[in-house]
Design a protein around this motif. Structure first.
Motif, PDB file in Angstrom:
ATOM      1  N   GLY A 137      42.884  46.288  42.087  1.00  0.00           N
ATOM      2  CA  GLY A 137      41.880  45.234  41.995  1.00  0.00           C
ATOM      3  C   GLY A 137      41.965  44.196  43.099  1.00  0.00           C
ATOM      4  N   ALA A 138      43.073  44.199  43.851  1.00  0.00           N
ATOM      5  CA  ALA A 138      43.232  43.251  44.960  1.00  0.00           C
ATOM      6  C   ALA A 138      42.533  43.716  46.228  1.00  0.00           C
ATOM      7  CB  ALA A 138      44.717  43.021  45.237  1.00  0.00           C
ATOM      8  N   LEU A 139      41.955  44.912  46.208  1.00  0.00           N
ATOM      9  CA  LEU A 139      41.300  45.453  47.406  1.00  0.00           C
ATOM     10  C   LEU A 139      39.890  44.864  47.511  1.00  0.00           C
ATOM     11  CD1 LEU A 139      42.469  49.177  47.117  1.00  0.00           C
ATOM     12  CD2 LEU A 139      43.520  47.301  48.400  1.00  0.00           C
ATOM     13  N   ALA A 140      39.845  43.631  47.920  1.00  0.00           N
ATOM     14  CA  ALA A 140      38.602  42.862  47.877  1.00  0.00           C
ATOM     15  C   ALA A 140      37.516  43.385  48.800  1.00  0.00           C
ATOM     16  CB  ALA A 140      38.894  41.396  48.207  1.00  0.00           C
ATOM     17  N   SER A 141      37.882  44.171  49.819  1.00  0.00           N
ATOM     18  CA  SER A 141      36.892  44.693  50.764  1.00  0.00           C
ATOM     19  C   SER A 141      36.453  46.109  50.438  1.00  0.00           C
ATOM     20  CB  SER A 141      37.464  44.663  52.188  1.00  0.00           C
ATOM     21  OG  SER A 141      37.797  43.353  52.583  1.00  0.00           O
ATOM     22  N   LEU A 142      37.021  46.714  49.384  1.00  0.00           N
ATOM     23  CA  LEU A 142      36.776  48.125  49.094  1.00  0.00           C
ATOM     24  C   LEU A 142      35.317  48.378  48.710  1.00  0.00           C
ATOM     25  CD1 LEU A 142      38.560  50.717  49.002  1.00  0.00           C
ATOM     26  CD2 LEU A 142      38.567  50.446  46.515  1.00  0.00           C
ATOM     27  N   SER A 158      41.693  45.693  36.331  1.00  0.00           N
ATOM     28  CA  SER A 158      41.529  45.031  37.623  1.00  0.00           C
ATOM     29  C   SER A 158      40.412  45.648  38.465  1.00  0.00           C
ATOM     30  CB  SER A 158      42.841  45.059  38.403  1.00  0.00           C
ATOM     31  OG  SER A 158      43.214  46.393  38.715  1.00  0.00           O
ATOM     32  N   VAL A 159      39.972  46.859  38.135  1.00  0.00           N
ATOM     33  CA  VAL A 159      38.842  47.460  38.863  1.00  0.00           C
ATOM     34  C   VAL A 159      37.619  46.556  38.755  1.00  0.00           C
ATOM     35  CG1 VAL A 159      37.196  49.396  38.801  1.00  0.00           C
ATOM     36  CG2 VAL A 159      39.661  49.844  38.783  1.00  0.00           C
ATOM     37  N   GLY A 160      37.553  45.796  37.691  1.00  0.00           N
ATOM     38  CA  GLY A 160      36.453  44.849  37.532  1.00  0.00           C
ATOM     39  C   GLY A 160      36.432  43.748  38.568  1.00  0.00           C
ATOM     40  N   ASP A 161      37.489  43.641  39.368  1.00  0.00           N
ATOM     41  CA  ASP A 161      37.535  42.633  40.431  1.00  0.00           C
ATOM     42  C   ASP A 161      37.022  43.162  41.764  1.00  0.00           C
ATOM     43  OD1 ASP A 161      38.720  40.778  38.705  1.00  0.00           O
ATOM     44  OD2 ASP A 161      40.741  41.520  39.161  1.00  0.00           O
ATOM     45  N   LEU A 162      36.631  44.433  41.815  1.00  0.00           N
ATOM     46  CA  LEU A 162      36.192  45.041  43.080  1.00  0.00           C
ATOM     47  C   LEU A 162      34.726  44.697  43.326  1.00  0.00           C
ATOM     48  CD1 LEU A 162      37.941  48.529  42.761  1.00  0.00           C
ATOM     49  CD2 LEU A 162      38.725  46.516  44.027  1.00  0.00           C
ATOM     50  N   ARG A 163      34.498  43.482  43.736  1.00  0.00           N
ATOM     51  CA  ARG A 163      33.127  42.953  43.840  1.00  0.00           C
ATOM     52  C   ARG A 163      32.303  43.605  44.937  1.00  0.00           C
ATOM     53  NH1 ARG A 163      32.493  40.833  39.201  1.00  0.00           N
ATOM     54  NH2 ARG A 163      30.920  39.346  39.926  1.00  0.00           N
ATOM     55  N   GLU A 164      32.963  44.249  45.900  1.00  0.00           N
ATOM     56  CA  GLU A 164      32.244  44.908  46.989  1.00  0.00           C
ATOM     57  C   GLU A 164      32.073  46.410  46.755  1.00  0.00           C
ATOM     58  OE1 GLU A 164      30.793  43.402  49.581  1.00  0.00           O
ATOM     59  OE2 GLU A 164      31.391  41.517  48.625  1.00  0.00           O
ATOM     60  N   VAL A 178      32.376  55.888  29.655  1.00  0.00           N
ATOM     61  CA  VAL A 178      32.192  55.215  30.937  1.00  0.00           C
ATOM     62  C   VAL A 178      33.202  54.068  31.000  1.00  0.00           C
ATOM     63  CG1 VAL A 178      30.589  53.957  32.413  1.00  0.00           C
ATOM     64  CG2 VAL A 178      29.738  55.794  30.943  1.00  0.00           C
ATOM     65  N   PRO A 179      34.022  54.008  32.030  1.00  0.00           N
ATOM     66  CA  PRO A 179      35.101  53.005  32.065  1.00  0.00           C
ATOM     67  C   PRO A 179      34.579  51.570  31.970  1.00  0.00           C
ATOM     68  CG  PRO A 179      35.452  54.690  33.743  1.00  0.00           C
ATOM     69  CD  PRO A 179      34.084  54.919  33.197  1.00  0.00           C
ATOM     70  N   GLU A 180      35.090  50.837  31.003  1.00  0.00           N
ATOM     71  CA  GLU A 180      34.667  49.465  30.743  1.00  0.00           C
ATOM     72  C   GLU A 180      34.827  48.546  31.951  1.00  0.00           C
ATOM     73  OE1 GLU A 180      33.252  46.248  28.356  1.00  0.00           O
ATOM     74  OE2 GLU A 180      33.293  48.405  27.908  1.00  0.00           O
ATOM     75  N   PRO A 181      35.864  48.726  32.811  1.00  0.00           N
ATOM     76  CA  PRO A 181      36.016  47.817  33.954  1.00  0.00           C
ATOM     77  C   PRO A 181      34.841  47.828  34.937  1.00  0.00           C
ATOM     78  CG  PRO A 181      38.090  48.925  33.522  1.00  0.00           C
ATOM     79  CD  PRO A 181      37.060  49.597  32.665  1.00  0.00           C
ATOM     80  N   SER A 187      27.947  45.051  43.032  1.00  0.00           N
ATOM     81  CA  SER A 187      27.513  45.830  44.200  1.00  0.00           C
ATOM     82  C   SER A 187      27.464  47.320  43.947  1.00  0.00           C
ATOM     83  CB  SER A 187      28.464  45.553  45.378  1.00  0.00           C
ATOM     84  OG  SER A 187      28.534  44.172  45.668  1.00  0.00           O
ATOM     85  N   LEU A 188      27.844  47.768  42.755  1.00  0.00           N
ATOM     86  CA  LEU A 188      27.957  49.193  42.468  1.00  0.00           C
ATOM     87  C   LEU A 188      26.594  49.876  42.511  1.00  0.00           C
ATOM     88  CD1 LEU A 188      30.195  51.228  41.785  1.00  0.00           C
ATOM     89  CD2 LEU A 188      29.708  50.814  39.363  1.00  0.00           C
TER      90      LEU A 188
END
Length: 240
Positions: A137-142, A158-164, A178-181, A187-188
């Motif tokens: 989840g720390a991969l903010a640019s992913l 933490s996948v819920g933190d992947l805003r990009e 379907v994964p809740e995160p 942006s998905l």
């Protein structure tokens, strides 16, 4: 060497040529489609490398000195080898944009993955992964995450933190929902869930604001008519 690049593509190599070590300022080293079984520790001395391709070899491990290549900013290809683990030192490659470790025998990714904050695309298809480290989840640019053909049944919160994150491939895993995160990821755009065990599409999928394509084929999934109409009405392609 041409323009800072050394290429040994399909050269029938069993080991890294000695010539490589005489070019400490090398930018690009291409060693794909050979018969390499090991990578010398001194690979870490090539600190000017921005691209390293070791794909389609027979590597069973890679040395921890790979983490010394902090100049790697573009590509690291380790796909289609025989790797069972990755060194924790990979976390030091915090400027690397693209990492491909697909088609190996990995049962886990290192917890230090989250330190690779420059990653834009991560490919780990066709391994033996049963979970992802929470640090993902720390991969903010992913923007792209490719996980086809593993043994995943859940994703860390933490996948819920992947805003990009724009593209997510979860095809041929063991998800029964379907994964809740994924809920609320702004942006998905594309989600591939083919070949899982999903039985129902939750209503919150309709709240994903950027969703353009949802692939649910090869599941026994029920989609509420209202939700389907909502998704297709805004132009989202739903395959089932």
């Amino acid at each position: 060497m041409v323009d800072g690049t050394l290429s040994y593509w399909r050269a029938g190599l069993d080991s890294v040529p000695e010539e490589v070590w005489s070019h400490p300022a090398l930018d690009v080293l291409l060693l794909p489609d050979n018969r390499l079984t090991r990578l010398p520790d001194r690979i870490g001395t090539l600190t000017a490398l921005h691209t390293l391709d070791l794909g389609h070899n027979r590597l069973t491990s890679v040395p921890s000195s790979l983490g010394d290549l902090t100049g790697l900013t573009r590509f690291l290809y380790l796909h289609d080898n025989l790797l069972t683990e990755l060194p924790a030192t990979l976390g030091a490659l915090d400027r690397l944009a693209y990492l491909n470790v697909g088609e190996n025998r990995l049962s886990a990714l290192p917890a230090t993955l989250g330190s690779m904050t420059g990653l834009v695309e991560l490919r780990a298809q066709h391994n033996h992964l049963t979970e992802l480290p929470g640090s993902v989840g720390a991969l903010a640019s992913l923007r792209e995450l490719w996980l086809r053909g593993n043994r995943l049944s859940a994703l860390p919160a933490s996948v819920g933190d992947l805003r990009e994150l724009r593209e997510l491939e979860l095809r041929e895993n063991a998800f029964d929902a379907v994964p809740e995160p994924l809920r609320g990821l702004p942006s998905l755009r594309r989600v591939d869930l083919r070949g899982n065990r999903i039985g129902e599409l939750p209503d919150w999928v309709g709240e994903l604001p950027a969703l353009e394509k949802l692939d649910l084929r090869w599941n026994d999934v029920e989609v509420a008519p209202g939700l389907l109409a909502e998704l297709t009405g805004r132009g989202c392609v739903v395959l089932r």
